[in-house]
Design a protein around this motif. Sequence first.
Motif, PDB file in Angstrom:
ATOM      1  N   GLY A 155       5.156  -1.289  -6.142  1.00  0.00           N
ATOM      2  CA  GLY A 155       4.041  -0.200  -6.486  1.00  0.00           C
ATOM      3  C   GLY A 155       4.174   0.900  -5.551  1.00  0.00           C
ATOM      4  O   GLY A 155       3.081   1.976  -5.908  1.00  0.00           O
ATOM      5  N   TYR A 156       4.634   0.922  -4.379  1.00  0.00           N
ATOM      6  CA  TYR A 156       4.264   2.075  -3.333  1.00  0.00           C
ATOM      7  C   TYR A 156       5.095   3.198  -3.942  1.00  0.00           C
ATOM      8  O   TYR A 156       6.247   3.054  -4.426  1.00  0.00           O
ATOM      9  N   ARG A 157       4.750   4.373  -3.530  1.00  0.00           N
ATOM     10  CA  ARG A 157       5.087   5.649  -3.999  1.00  0.00           C
ATOM     11  C   ARG A 157       5.085   6.695  -2.981  1.00  0.00           C
ATOM     12  O   ARG A 157       4.000   6.973  -2.269  1.00  0.00           O
ATOM     13  N   ASP A 158       6.331   7.300  -2.614  1.00  0.00           N
ATOM     14  CA  ASP A 158       6.386   8.304  -1.440  1.00  0.00           C
ATOM     15  C   ASP A 158       5.260   9.279  -1.375  1.00  0.00           C
ATOM     16  O   ASP A 158       5.420   9.901  -2.686  1.00  0.00           O
ATOM     17  N   GLY A 159       4.462   9.948  -0.460  1.00  0.00           N
ATOM     18  CA  GLY A 159       3.957  10.910  -0.462  1.00  0.00           C
ATOM     19  C   GLY A 159       2.229  10.437  -1.263  1.00  0.00           C
ATOM     20  O   GLY A 159       1.359  11.334  -1.194  1.00  0.00           O
ATOM     21  N   ASP A 160       2.146   9.286  -1.868  1.00  0.00           N
ATOM     22  CA  ASP A 160       0.994   8.705  -2.603  1.00  0.00           C
ATOM     23  C   ASP A 160       0.503   7.742  -1.782  1.00  0.00           C
ATOM     24  O   ASP A 160      -0.650   7.540  -1.048  1.00  0.00           O
ATOM     25  N   THR A 161       1.042   6.542  -1.566  1.00  0.00           N
ATOM     26  CA  THR A 161       0.699   5.351  -0.882  1.00  0.00           C
ATOM     27  C   THR A 161       1.633   5.038   0.303  1.00  0.00           C
ATOM     28  O   THR A 161       1.395   3.903   0.978  1.00  0.00           O
ATOM     29  N   LEU A 162       2.784   5.787   0.233  1.00  0.00           N
ATOM     30  CA  LEU A 162       3.688   5.589   1.187  1.00  0.00           C
ATOM     31  C   LEU A 162       4.108   6.772   1.886  1.00  0.00           C
ATOM     32  O   LEU A 162       4.439   7.662   1.288  1.00  0.00           O
ATOM     33  N   PHE A 163       4.165   6.543   3.227  1.00  0.00           N
ATOM     34  CA  PHE A 163       4.356   7.821   4.138  1.00  0.00           C
ATOM     35  C   PHE A 163       5.488   7.330   5.313  1.00  0.00           C
ATOM     36  O   PHE A 163       5.717   6.121   5.369  1.00  0.00           O
ATOM     37  N   GLY A 164       5.866   8.295   5.772  1.00  0.00           N
ATOM     38  CA  GLY A 164       6.717   8.147   7.088  1.00  0.00           C
ATOM     39  C   GLY A 164       6.297   8.989   8.253  1.00  0.00           C
ATOM     40  O   GLY A 164       5.983  10.068   8.158  1.00  0.00           O
ATOM     41  N   ALA A 165       6.367   8.537   9.367  1.00  0.00           N
ATOM     42  CA  ALA A 165       5.892   9.245  10.487  1.00  0.00           C
ATOM     43  C   ALA A 165       7.346   9.141  11.821  1.00  0.00           C
ATOM     44  O   ALA A 165       7.243   8.354  12.654  1.00  0.00           O
ATOM     45  N   PRO A 166       8.347  10.066  11.486  1.00  0.00           N
ATOM     46  CA  PRO A 166       9.218  10.407  12.122  1.00  0.00           C
ATOM     47  C   PRO A 166       9.080  11.022  13.867  1.00  0.00           C
ATOM     48  O   PRO A 166       7.907  11.625  13.752  1.00  0.00           O
ATOM     49  N   TYR A 167       9.662  10.649  14.748  1.00  0.00           N
ATOM     50  CA  TYR A 167       9.227  10.919  15.993  1.00  0.00           C
ATOM     51  C   TYR A 167      10.484  11.294  16.964  1.00  0.00           C
ATOM     52  O   TYR A 167      11.579  11.044  16.494  1.00  0.00           O
ATOM     53  N   ALA A 178       4.260  -5.832 -11.706  1.00  0.00           N
ATOM     54  CA  ALA A 178       3.432  -6.934 -11.386  1.00  0.00           C
ATOM     55  C   ALA A 178       2.761  -6.449 -10.118  1.00  0.00           C
ATOM     56  O   ALA A 178       2.144  -7.229  -9.467  1.00  0.00           O
ATOM     57  N   GLY A 179       2.800  -5.250  -9.533  1.00  0.00           N
ATOM     58  CA  GLY A 179       2.424  -4.942  -8.451  1.00  0.00           C
ATOM     59  C   GLY A 179       0.797  -4.688  -8.623  1.00  0.00           C
ATOM     60  O   GLY A 179       0.269  -4.904  -9.553  1.00  0.00           O
ATOM     61  N   VAL A 180       0.110  -4.311  -7.451  1.00  0.00           N
ATOM     62  CA  VAL A 180      -1.375  -4.285  -7.737  1.00  0.00           C
ATOM     63  C   VAL A 180      -1.893  -2.985  -7.652  1.00  0.00           C
ATOM     64  O   VAL A 180      -2.814  -2.718  -7.493  1.00  0.00           O
ATOM     65  N   GLY A 181      -1.007  -1.838  -7.893  1.00  0.00           N
ATOM     66  CA  GLY A 181      -1.052  -0.539  -8.216  1.00  0.00           C
ATOM     67  C   GLY A 181      -2.058   0.271  -7.263  1.00  0.00           C
ATOM     68  O   GLY A 181      -2.012   0.381  -6.204  1.00  0.00           O
ATOM     69  N   SER A 182      -3.341   0.570  -7.971  1.00  0.00           N
ATOM     70  CA  SER A 182      -4.242   1.168  -7.043  1.00  0.00           C
ATOM     71  C   SER A 182      -4.909   0.610  -6.131  1.00  0.00           C
ATOM     72  O   SER A 182      -5.683   0.991  -5.214  1.00  0.00           O
ATOM     73  N   GLU A 183      -4.733  -0.759  -6.201  1.00  0.00           N
ATOM     74  CA  GLU A 183      -5.413  -1.666  -4.871  1.00  0.00           C
ATOM     75  C   GLU A 183      -4.642  -1.671  -3.912  1.00  0.00           C
ATOM     76  O   GLU A 183      -4.939  -2.491  -2.994  1.00  0.00           O
ATOM     77  N   LEU A 184      -3.406  -0.843  -3.724  1.00  0.00           N
ATOM     78  CA  LEU A 184      -2.498  -1.270  -2.618  1.00  0.00           C
ATOM     79  C   LEU A 184      -3.103  -0.283  -1.411  1.00  0.00           C
ATOM     80  O   LEU A 184      -3.585   0.919  -1.576  1.00  0.00           O
ATOM     81  N   HIS A 185      -3.025  -0.901  -0.196  1.00  0.00           N
ATOM     82  CA  HIS A 185      -3.430   0.138   1.071  1.00  0.00           C
ATOM     83  C   HIS A 185      -2.228   0.923   1.311  1.00  0.00           C
ATOM     84  O   HIS A 185      -1.059   0.489   1.344  1.00  0.00           O
ATOM     85  N   PRO A 186      -2.628   2.091   1.785  1.00  0.00           N
ATOM     86  CA  PRO A 186      -1.443   3.013   1.967  1.00  0.00           C
ATOM     87  C   PRO A 186      -0.529   2.558   3.170  1.00  0.00           C
ATOM     88  O   PRO A 186      -1.120   1.659   3.985  1.00  0.00           O
ATOM     89  N   VAL A 187       0.634   2.897   3.421  1.00  0.00           N
ATOM     90  CA  VAL A 187       1.533   2.275   4.338  1.00  0.00           C
ATOM     91  C   VAL A 187       2.043   3.477   5.160  1.00  0.00           C
ATOM     92  O   VAL A 187       2.522   4.317   4.383  1.00  0.00           O
ATOM     93  N   VAL A 188       2.417   3.607   6.352  1.00  0.00           N
ATOM     94  CA  VAL A 188       2.918   4.451   7.358  1.00  0.00           C
ATOM     95  C   VAL A 188       4.219   3.731   7.734  1.00  0.00           C
ATOM     96  O   VAL A 188       4.001   2.845   8.657  1.00  0.00           O
ATOM     97  N   LEU A 189       5.322   4.286   7.439  1.00  0.00           N
ATOM     98  CA  LEU A 189       6.656   3.542   8.339  1.00  0.00           C
ATOM     99  C   LEU A 189       6.958   4.250   9.536  1.00  0.00           C
ATOM    100  O   LEU A 189       6.908   5.465   9.321  1.00  0.00           O
TER     101      LEU A 189
END
Length: 576
Positions: free
Chosen positions: A296-308, A177-188
Amino acid sequence: MKDRRTTRHCLAIRHGQSHFLNHQSFPPPKKNSATSPHFHSEPSASARGSHFKCGRKSGCPARKQVQQSDADPSKLEITYFDAHTCDNPPPSSSQVVPDPRIISSGTQRNTVQLVRWIANLPIVLYVSTSGVAIRQTRRIQGHLSTPLMRLLLALLLLVLPPPLREYFSASHLPKDAGVGSELHPVVLVPGLLCSDLEARLTEAYKPSAPRCGAMKGNGWFGLWKNASDLAANDYVDCFLEQMRLVYDPAINDYRNLPGVETRVPNFGSARGFHCKDPLHPKQCVDYVREGLERVGYRDGDTLFGAPYDWRYAPPVPGQQSQVYSRYFRQLKSLVETASKKHHKKVIIFGHSYGGMVVLDFVRNTPLAWRNEYIKHLILVAPVLSLGILIQAQIIAFGPNMKFVGATQSSLRTMWRSFETGIVDLPSPKVFGHMPLVITEQRNYSAYDMEDFLVAIGFGDSVEPFRRRMVPKMRYFKVPMVPVTCINGVGIRTAKQLVYWKSDYDRSPEIAYGDGDGTVNLISMLTFDKEMRRQPAQKKQFKSVKIHGAEHCGLITEEWAVKRVVQEFLEANRISS
């Protein structure tokens, strides 16, 4: 995932479950009659066909009508009326309530009626049973996974206020039920202590004990990755030494000990960081990541992480920081790559100390770049340069890192070497002249933090505090991008520390005020005020205060995580 709420605190819209929806086919019915495990014939039948009522419980309003099709006598039409109440009661006004933890305004009545109306719309399904085509009219309940239902649900979400929208968040929606390809990428961007650190020792490193130099020439190794390994390998003392930073007054910046090189691995992956405490392994936005993956988010595609490297404090524009100059370039490149890949702007999330990192990153980018690449900032329990009182307690006594296996005094020595150690001390702009630290000899307000650092035996930090932290306290510039800030309130939070005998090696007596257990309410409200002071930013700023949510509970408690994930979904829907 923990959830300490009682049932009366839950926001719930419960649909009566129809027993017959569990059946995809029925036995071949006789003409103008039909059988079902949950229905039996009523005494009378109309000319329009036979009527059946629920056979499970007297008083259940569920009915179905079976008749021949007027258009094709070889087909039967089966129409269902009302929903079963024999297992689950139908929605009532007492069941549809806003979560009292979420502070909001406005009436829910019209929205609740809309929810019920859509949930009771009839839909038509066709099934084939032994060659007989049967038309079945059923309620929308239980069919949210169909394309029509997803469309209706999307329209409904547009008019729901946030407390009711939480019902349709990740755990209530079907996996597709997600919006699939319509998702804006996310950086955590996670909070303090979450990011791994690797080290490499060169010949310039002069260890305090021979065993601490055993890794010389062996390349990169995990310095801050698995706290349990430190004690197991008798490496705690070496760890404390190699983690230390040194302040260089010549360049007004911090650096590693000579001969110690460090780096942050796994940059770019949303799974590239974790909590090092074995008793609490999932306190670094793991549940938020899992909630995003469910929609619907997927790591490396629409979902990313920014450790510091959390030992350093992010600089305000104009300040020197070799570590964050490199990190900001990496993060900027990650945002650009993710945005160009999906042709969409990026949502950046920061929890706790990560909220400060995110905000200062955006402030250090050109406005034109922000407008091109930043969709939204979501800050959850951000720890900002406005200050928090608990930081004074940590710098005096040391951090709560018992899982490392070191003594409190040795942990304190290491912590005081970090730039992180002196960031977030109470700001005069927020706390004014109110006594914050009380002793028999004198009181210390936010104006007296340099004297307090001397009093606790940390006079070496006065210069970097004056040259690096005071400018951060005085600097506030709105990011000029859409921002949602989520804070917990209603939790006892330290507002005064009493060291009556000036014994800073002991835990103080504490006078409590409001906040999330870490961040003081007065700091939250000051941030809100500053964000709304600029008219253009005010239009792009949303503040959410959730009663009963603790600082880390916002990303670990199930009910709070749902609320956080809902903000991601809302940010996706907002046009930019």
